[in-house]
Write an enzyme that holds these catalytic residues in place. Structure first.
Site, PDB file in Angstrom:
ATOM      1  N   GLU A 280       0.864  -1.161   0.000  1.00 50.14           N
ATOM      2  CA  GLU A 280       0.000   0.000   0.000  1.00 50.14           C
ATOM      3  C   GLU A 280       0.912   1.225   0.000  1.00 50.14           C
ATOM      4  OE1 GLU A 280      -2.162   0.871   3.570  1.00 50.14           O
ATOM      5  OE2 GLU A 280      -3.513   2.245   2.550  1.00 50.14           O
TER       6      GLU A 280
ATOM      7  N   ARG B 249       6.512 -12.630   8.728  1.00 49.97           N
ATOM      8  CA  ARG B 249       7.167 -11.372   8.375  1.00 49.97           C
ATOM      9  C   ARG B 249       8.514 -11.281   9.073  1.00 49.97           C
ATOM     10  NH1 ARG B 249       2.986  -7.284  10.209  1.00 49.97           N
ATOM     11  NH2 ARG B 249       4.173  -5.993   8.767  1.00 49.97           N
TER      12      ARG B 249
ATOM     13  N   LYS C 259       5.237   0.465  10.042  1.00 49.93           N
ATOM     14  CA  LYS C 259       5.186   1.696   9.256  1.00 49.93           C
ATOM     15  C   LYS C 259       4.720   2.858  10.115  1.00 49.93           C
ATOM     16  CE  LYS C 259       3.741   0.070   4.812  1.00 49.93           C
ATOM     17  NZ  LYS C 259       2.823   0.311   3.699  1.00 49.93           N
TER      18      LYS C 259
END
Length: 750
Positions: free
Chosen positions: A31, A258, A268
């Site tokens: 994104e 991850r 983020k």
RNA sequence: UGGGGUAUCGCCAAGCGGUAAGGCCUCGGUUUUUGGUACCGAUAUUCGGGGGUUCGAAUCCCUCUACCCCAUCCA
């Protein structure tokens, strides 16, 4: 490339072999709401890497369904990062926002099927209606709306007739689903917001769960690879694609863990906070774990790709040691960059017996790096050495300059300290030394033994440069917030001294400053007038490790974990009765009896088999251990085999027609085909071989083929018995009687 | 607490019923005009715990424990 395959590649290969897809298509779907970090690099390597390995292709797609957080500057950053890492996407960058019209059509389709409805509950009500993890939710009354009403409302939502939050479109699935994600998930919400690409055309935007699977489908993705936290979303992914009855093949989602690295934050949100609060200089601050940050720091794409390769891909949440990353960049730069000399903390040395000046010719690369190139290093009476490289009262293993110990100036002469000059406070300000004229590097006839060579620069010709020393951004292994920031993560040295060739000849942009580390000419702030170097990573330093060792007792002596044994649920009366019967009357051990008694499916299967053959222990073992596996997710009547056949199988084992080893093979076959065990045994000739005269020659052969292991075995490695037995069994297709083989092998090897 | 995952060396990670791979870290040693590199060697009798099945279990069965994810109109 590690030689063992990861689980994703295993899946891909299986799908390819099964002919499920003609070509592998993956995608990297960030994104655009922040700069990509090294965790994204892992995903990039996985997705582009798999596509490359299997001659498929990988799309770069912006998952831009939320207009309020996304921006063009982030899509640029993402493109830069992927390109810099060396991967290519074809047909341009994809955007989920380009698919908005098609996604909208699919939503209409779902409404028409009665599988989606417009809900008008407010946010709070919706949360209440959703229930909790332990209590089922209840459906909104708006779910009763007719298809026509839904169609009309949805169209008007699209036209922008309602305010934000007034209505949403939801899938009609199951408000009491154990998976919370399946309790009528939202498909669309109203957002009167400007989209950085789609502009003001849309007033409704699809949610991730609806847009992602469809985008994958639209692009012909075969393997939709994402991180673990989306495991719960997989059910929606499948539901949408299956409910829409799309033309096959369709993509399937697979999840991996991850990346987490110690002393690093990867969220983020937290990275954005650092940038916005000015705690770092920007997304590309060399201390940031962003790809832009590593790039500016001086990391190479190769080192990052290599790192991603080394850490592997799995499903276990793990924390990689930052030392692994540091190894990768050192390892890469070691064979690539020129060595030069730089003094960070200068201490003046005057060589009293030297007059005039000269130049030394010095190679840029050490003997073990097969690269050509050299530079001239000027030398004269006044030089600077590193303050650390002199000690007046050295510890025992100190190899550098001391009042008693001479040292070599790298590529130049050996010097001996004659006098230490101090200021009023006792700080050393200068060393007076003499040099040994016959000790010149390369033609040393002095016979003086030195323990080390140190870097230095000529006072007159050295260039002053700024050096930025970076250390880890956080001081604790698993940082959470700003309070964990390392206050010393950046040290700026304004007046470091570097030998002139670095600035005048510019042989490279990355250097090893000998004995210190790897450095990179800062791509933004460097100018010829005011050069700036970033420290990429230090060299391994076994000296400072030795001296500072006591300070690093970080690791707590971890108390041995005590295993708490939880309570086992009590048996019901009926189960207890069965258990008693099984242990008492049938003579089963309590574990097997327990397994059987507690499971209704197993106990009835067991008793069923027992009515055919009276061999309670053998049947119990196979039912509790093998049949149990099949009955975990299936009902007894869904199985291809039945209790009677199991009884037949057990009979053959009891009579020693077949070994238990073969029985397992036969059982596998029964699971798949439902054939009678006797037929399987006959058809494949699986009858057990117990005759030593047939087995012995095979044992001899195996022994002859593995002299090394025979030697090891005789030397005491008795574990190898299993190896030999296994080999013999394999040679007979599993038919040899393992007990006999065991005995014979043992005799043979004695 | 329902559901979904995961546990193999200090950190990653292979292994899929028959000898516990490999990398990082660590520790020795050799080479070295970088206390770097390279090279040699050491480091899990044991796979979260406990039982069971099997000639043989990290792998199959039962059970317990710990950790992660899910109740955003984020992705």
């Amino acid at each position: 490339m590690s030689e063992s395959k990861d689980f994703l590649r295993t899946i891909v290969e299986k799908d390819l072999e099964a002919g499920k897809y003609k070509e592998i298509v993956t995608r990297f779907p960030p994104e655009p709401n922040g700069f990509p970090h090294i965790g994204h690099a892992k995903s990039i390597c996985i997705n582009f890497g798999i596509a490359r390995d299997y001659q498929g292709h990988c799309n770069l797609r912006m998952d831009d369904t939320n207009p309020t957080t996304e921006d063009t500057k982030y899509v640029e950053a993402i493109k830069d990062a992927v390109e810099w890492l060396g991967f290519e996407w074809d047909d341009g960058v994809r955007f989920t926002s380009d698919y908005f019209p098609r996604i909208y059509d699919y939503a209409v389709e779902l409404i028409k099927m009665g599988k989606a409805y417009v809900d008008s509950l407010n946010e709070e009500e919706m949360r209440e209606y959703r229930g909790t993890v332990t209590e089922p939710g209840k459906r909104s009354k708006y779910a009763l709306r007719t298809v026509e009403e839904n169609l009309d409302l949805f169209l008007r939502m699209k036209k922008g007739e309602f305010k934000d939050g007034e209505h949403v479109l939801r899938a009609k699935i199951d408000m009491s689903a154990a998976n919370m994600k399946m309790r009528d998930p939202l498909l669309y919400r109203i957002r009167h917001a400007h989209h950085y690409r789609a502009g003001d055309e849309w007033h409704i935007y699809p949610m991730y769960d609806f847009a992602h699977c469809l985008s994958d489908y639209i692009e012909g993705i075969t393997h939709s690879i994402c991180t673990l936290e989306f495991e719960n979303n997989r059910d929606i992914y499948d539901w949408v694609l299956d409910t829409l009855r799309l033309k096959l093949p369709r993509p399937y989602q697979h999840e991996f863990a991850r990346l987490a690295i110690n002393y690093t934050v990867m969220s983020k949100r937290k990275l954005l906070e650092l940038v916005e609060k000015g705690l770092v200089s920007g997304w590309d601050d060399p201390r940031m774990p962003t790809i832009a940050g590593y790039r500016r720091r001086g990391y190479t794409p190769e080192s990052i790709i290599n790192f991603c390769d080394q850490i592997g891909i799995a499903k276990a949440n793990s924390m990689v040691d930052v030392a692994q990353l540091e190894f990768c960049i050192r390892d890469d730069l070691n064979t690539k960059v020129p060595r030069v000399m730089c003094v960070l903390d200068p201490l003046k040395v005057t060589i009293e017996n030297y007059e005039g000046s000269e130049e030394f010719d010095a190679p840029y690369y050490p003997h073990d790096v097969p690269k050509e190139g050299s530079r001239k290093i000027p030398f004269s009476k006044e030089i600077y050495i590193e303050r650390d490289d002199f000690m007046e009262n050295p510890p025992k293993d100190y190899f550098r300059l001391t009042p008693e110990q001479p040292v070599r100036l790298r590529h130049a002469y050996i010097i001996t300290c004659k006098e230490v000059i101090k200021d009023a406070d006792g700080n050393i300000t200068e060393i007076k030394a003499i040099y040994h004229p016959d000790s010149k590097s390369g033609s040393d006839t002095s016979g003086i033994n030195v323990k080390s060579a140190i870097q230095w620069v000529d006072a007159k010709t050295a260039k002053a440069v700024e050096v930025r020393l970076y250390d880890r951004l956080y001081s604790c292994e698993a940082p959470e917030g700003l309070e964990d920031l390392n206050p010393d993560s950046l040290k700026v040295i304004k007046n470091a001294l570097v030998e002139p060739a670095v600035i005048t000849d510019k042989p490279d942009e990355r250097f090893q400053f000998e004995r210190q580390g790897y450095f990179y000419a800062d791509p933004v702030d460097y100018t010829d007038e005011a050069p700036v170097f970033n420290k990429i990573v230090g060299l391994k330093d076994s000296w400072s490790k030795k001296t500072k060792a006591p300070a690093k007792s970080e690791r707590k002596p971890q108390a041995k974990k005590v295993q708490v044994e939880g309570e086992v649920a009590p048996m019901s009366e009926h189960e207890q009765a069965l258990f008693d019967k099984y242990t008492g009357e049938f003579g089963l051990n309590s574990e097997v009896a327990n397994t059987l008694a507690r499971d209704e499916k197993l106990s009835s299967f067991y008793e069923d088999a027992l009515s055919t053959l009276n061999s309670p222990v053998s049947i119990a073992n196979i039912v509790a251990n093998e049949v149990a596996r099949e009955l975990k997710e299936k009902q007894a009547d869904e199985l291809l085999f039945n209790a009677k056949q199991i009884a037949q199988l057990v009979k053959m084992v009891d009579e020693e027609t077949i070994s238990s080893n073969i029985a397992k093979q036969v059982f596998e076959q029964m699971v798949k085909s439902g054939e009678d065990p006797t037929q399987i045994v006959e058809a494949k000739g699986l009858v057990q071989i117990s005759d030593p005269s047939q087995i012995l020659p095979i044992i001899d052969e195996v022994i002859a083929k593995n002299p090394d292991n025979v030697a090891k075995f005789k030397a005491g490695n008795t574990k190898l018995l299993g190896f030999f037995v296994g080999q013999v069994l394999k040679a007979t297709g599993g038919k040899a009687n393992p007990k006999v083989v065991n005995e014979l092998v043992e005799q043979k090897l004695k």
